[in-house]
Design an enzyme around this catalytic site. Structure first.
Site, PDB file in Angstrom:
ATOM      1  N   ASP A 142       0.849  -1.182   0.068  1.00  0.00           N
ATOM      2  CA  ASP A 142       0.065  -0.202  -0.015  1.00  0.00           C
ATOM      3  C   ASP A 142       0.992   1.263   0.210  1.00  0.00           C
ATOM      4  O   ASP A 142       1.758   1.513  -0.783  1.00  0.00           O
ATOM      5  CB  ASP A 142      -0.869  -0.032   1.299  1.00  0.00           C
ATOM      6  CG  ASP A 142      -1.966   0.928   1.194  1.00  0.00           C
ATOM      7  OD1 ASP A 142      -3.265   0.604   0.524  1.00  0.00           O
ATOM      8  OD2 ASP A 142      -1.756   1.934   1.709  1.00  0.00           O
ATOM      9  N   ARG A 143       0.768   2.194   0.793  1.00  0.00           N
ATOM     10  CA  ARG A 143       1.502   3.505   0.820  1.00  0.00           C
ATOM     11  C   ARG A 143       2.955   3.022   0.964  1.00  0.00           C
ATOM     12  O   ARG A 143       3.842   3.736   0.309  1.00  0.00           O
ATOM     13  CB  ARG A 143       1.192   4.166   1.940  1.00  0.00           C
ATOM     14  CG  ARG A 143      -0.398   4.490   2.264  1.00  0.00           C
ATOM     15  CD  ARG A 143      -1.029   5.255   0.815  1.00  0.00           C
ATOM     16  NE  ARG A 143      -0.541   6.444   0.756  1.00  0.00           N
ATOM     17  CZ  ARG A 143      -1.059   7.285  -0.410  1.00  0.00           C
ATOM     18  NH1 ARG A 143      -1.980   6.662  -1.068  1.00  0.00           N
ATOM     19  NH2 ARG A 143      -0.360   8.444  -0.647  1.00  0.00           N
ATOM     20  N   ARG A 165       4.530   2.568  -2.303  1.00  0.00           N
ATOM     21  CA  ARG A 165       4.750   3.684  -2.862  1.00  0.00           C
ATOM     22  C   ARG A 165       6.257   4.424  -2.486  1.00  0.00           C
ATOM     23  O   ARG A 165       6.895   4.888  -3.339  1.00  0.00           O
ATOM     24  CB  ARG A 165       3.776   4.975  -2.523  1.00  0.00           C
ATOM     25  CG  ARG A 165       2.317   4.297  -3.283  1.00  0.00           C
ATOM     26  CD  ARG A 165       1.230   5.307  -3.392  1.00  0.00           C
ATOM     27  NE  ARG A 165      -0.056   4.301  -3.606  1.00  0.00           N
ATOM     28  CZ  ARG A 165      -0.213   3.893  -4.724  1.00  0.00           C
ATOM     29  NH1 ARG A 165       0.566   4.174  -5.836  1.00  0.00           N
ATOM     30  NH2 ARG A 165      -1.278   2.948  -5.027  1.00  0.00           N
ATOM     31  N   HIS A 206     -11.378   6.919  -1.074  1.00  0.00           N
ATOM     32  CA  HIS A 206     -10.581   7.520  -0.007  1.00  0.00           C
ATOM     33  C   HIS A 206      -9.522   8.517  -0.471  1.00  0.00           C
ATOM     34  O   HIS A 206      -9.040   9.192   0.010  1.00  0.00           O
ATOM     35  CB  HIS A 206     -10.109   6.470   0.973  1.00  0.00           C
ATOM     36  CG  HIS A 206      -9.299   5.578   0.259  1.00  0.00           C
ATOM     37  ND1 HIS A 206      -9.540   4.509  -0.652  1.00  0.00           N
ATOM     38  CD2 HIS A 206      -7.689   5.363   0.514  1.00  0.00           C
ATOM     39  CE1 HIS A 206      -8.502   3.810  -1.065  1.00  0.00           C
ATOM     40  NE2 HIS A 206      -7.214   4.255  -0.451  1.00  0.00           N
ATOM     41  N   TYR A 251      -1.954  11.393   1.961  1.00  0.00           N
ATOM     42  CA  TYR A 251      -2.665  11.272   0.644  1.00  0.00           C
ATOM     43  C   TYR A 251      -2.845  12.541  -0.035  1.00  0.00           C
ATOM     44  O   TYR A 251      -2.754  12.945  -1.186  1.00  0.00           O
ATOM     45  CB  TYR A 251      -4.300  10.821   0.947  1.00  0.00           C
ATOM     46  CG  TYR A 251      -4.222   9.280   1.341  1.00  0.00           C
ATOM     47  CD1 TYR A 251      -4.651   8.529  -0.012  1.00  0.00           C
ATOM     48  CD2 TYR A 251      -3.957   8.635   2.298  1.00  0.00           C
ATOM     49  CE1 TYR A 251      -4.706   6.979   0.218  1.00  0.00           C
ATOM     50  CE2 TYR A 251      -3.918   7.191   2.371  1.00  0.00           C
ATOM     51  CZ  TYR A 251      -4.321   6.644   1.378  1.00  0.00           C
ATOM     52  OH  TYR A 251      -4.437   5.440   1.514  1.00  0.00           O
ATOM     53  N   HIS A 276      -6.933  -6.740  -0.459  1.00  0.00           N
ATOM     54  CA  HIS A 276      -5.894  -5.934  -0.525  1.00  0.00           C
ATOM     55  C   HIS A 276      -4.671  -6.252   0.374  1.00  0.00           C
ATOM     56  O   HIS A 276      -3.464  -5.929   0.242  1.00  0.00           O
ATOM     57  CB  HIS A 276      -6.543  -4.486  -0.202  1.00  0.00           C
ATOM     58  CG  HIS A 276      -5.376  -3.416   0.076  1.00  0.00           C
ATOM     59  ND1 HIS A 276      -4.749  -2.977  -1.152  1.00  0.00           N
ATOM     60  CD2 HIS A 276      -5.095  -2.529   1.033  1.00  0.00           C
ATOM     61  CE1 HIS A 276      -3.834  -1.933  -0.825  1.00  0.00           C
ATOM     62  NE2 HIS A 276      -4.003  -1.726   0.583  1.00  0.00           N
TER      63      HIS A 276
END
Length: 306
Positions: free
Chosen positions: A111-112, A115, A156, A220, A281
């Site tokens: 997920d984050r 990144r 989101h 975000y 996920h």
């Protein structure tokens, strides 16, 4: 934040490391070549607790909380969101590993954290032996593909990226309800059954802190602005991820918003492999055995040569 939370990493050391004006809480365990694991939203390093012991049989596993998450410090918010840019966080992770004595390492991010992982691979390729990303596509690909159906799937992204303090005020009115709904909605089963009771205790503890909710929103906001710009600049320049890349995604996860996630990653990587895992996920918690087997198989080739 409570001090009597359940210990999900027996035998691992705990420490806080100061790097680049941020205090990073992390767990460290195992022996062998270094492997950095980065969590995503709305979680902390706890998301790796089901697979960390097996990975520690082969690697020195480093599990930090990202800035603003879990027990790491909360950087201040700013108009440019730079403190939460994946470039800035990737640089902090490089310094963390140097402080711990690792001049090169392998890296996996969910997920984050995924990144941060691919940004680190783009900005600091000399530091990495291999990199794995779990259930993501690159940030600018998500934004460029945003349409009616995709927007409903990852609403989101737009909600959390709204200007402060609107999203954090909304979340903080009922943080546990928001957290539980978010986690459940991204699983294949659409419930919390894959998350251990102890892990949920950790998740709910830190997510009730208003400054940390604000930090996750800022994450975000950075994604919608400065991270997008960094990605777009590299993509337009034809810059590629040089270390070998493994892309894993849940067969019912978020990255399946495109027909072929691996084809998307081929546009970013000079050497990419990957496959779907039968889950939603949260690969490390919904499908721990399949996920850890894939990671060990991918990273051990490099480990045995190092």
């Amino acid at each position: 934040m409570k001090n009597d939370l359940p210990d999900l990493f027996p035998g691992f050391d705990s420490m806080t490391v100061d790097v680049n004006d941020v205090h990073l809480f992390c767990r460290i365990g195992g022996s062998g070549p270094p492997l950095l694991l980065l969590h995503g939203y709305p979680q902390s390093h706890i998301c790796w607790h089901k697979i960390a012991p097996q990975l520690a049989e082969h690697f020195t596993v480093v599990l930090p909380d990202l800035p603003g998450y879990g027990r790491s410090s909360v950087p201040p918010l700013s108009d440019d969101h730079a403190a939460y840019s994946k470039r800035n966080i990737a640089a902090a992770m490089v310094e963390l590993m140097k402080v711990l004595g690792h001049t090169t390492f392998s890296l996996a991010g969910h997920d984050r954290g995924g990144r941060v992982a691919y940004r680190l691979a783009l900005d600091h390729p000399e530091m990495l032996t291999k990199v794995a990303v779990l259930d993501i596509l690159p940030t600018c690909d998500y934004w460029d593909r945003m349409d009616r159906l995709f927007g409903l799937k990852i609403y989101h992204w737009m909600f959390l990226a709204q200007a402060a303090p609107f999203p954090e005020n909304m979340i903080s009115a009922a943080p546990v309800a928001f957290l539980d709904h978010t986690l459940a909605s991204w699983t294949a089963a659409k419930d919390l059954s894959c998350f251990s009771k102890e892990a949920m205790t950790h998740n709910r503890d830190w997510f009730c802190e208003p400054d940390r909710v604000s930090a996750t929103c800022e994450d975000y906001r950075a994604g919608a602005r400065i991270d997008y710009e960094h990605d777009r600049s590299d993509l337009d320049a034809g810059k590629k991820i040089q270390p070998p890349l493994l892309a894993l995604w849940g067969s019912k996860g978020i990255a399946t918003s495109v027909d072929d996630p691996l084809e998307v990653w081929r546009g970013w990587s000079a050497n990419v492999t990957g496959a779907a895992v039968a889950c939603g996920h949260f690969l490390p918690e919904e499908a721990p055995q399949e996920t850890v087997a894939a990671l060990i198989a991918f990273f051990r080739n490099t480990a045995e040569l190092s």
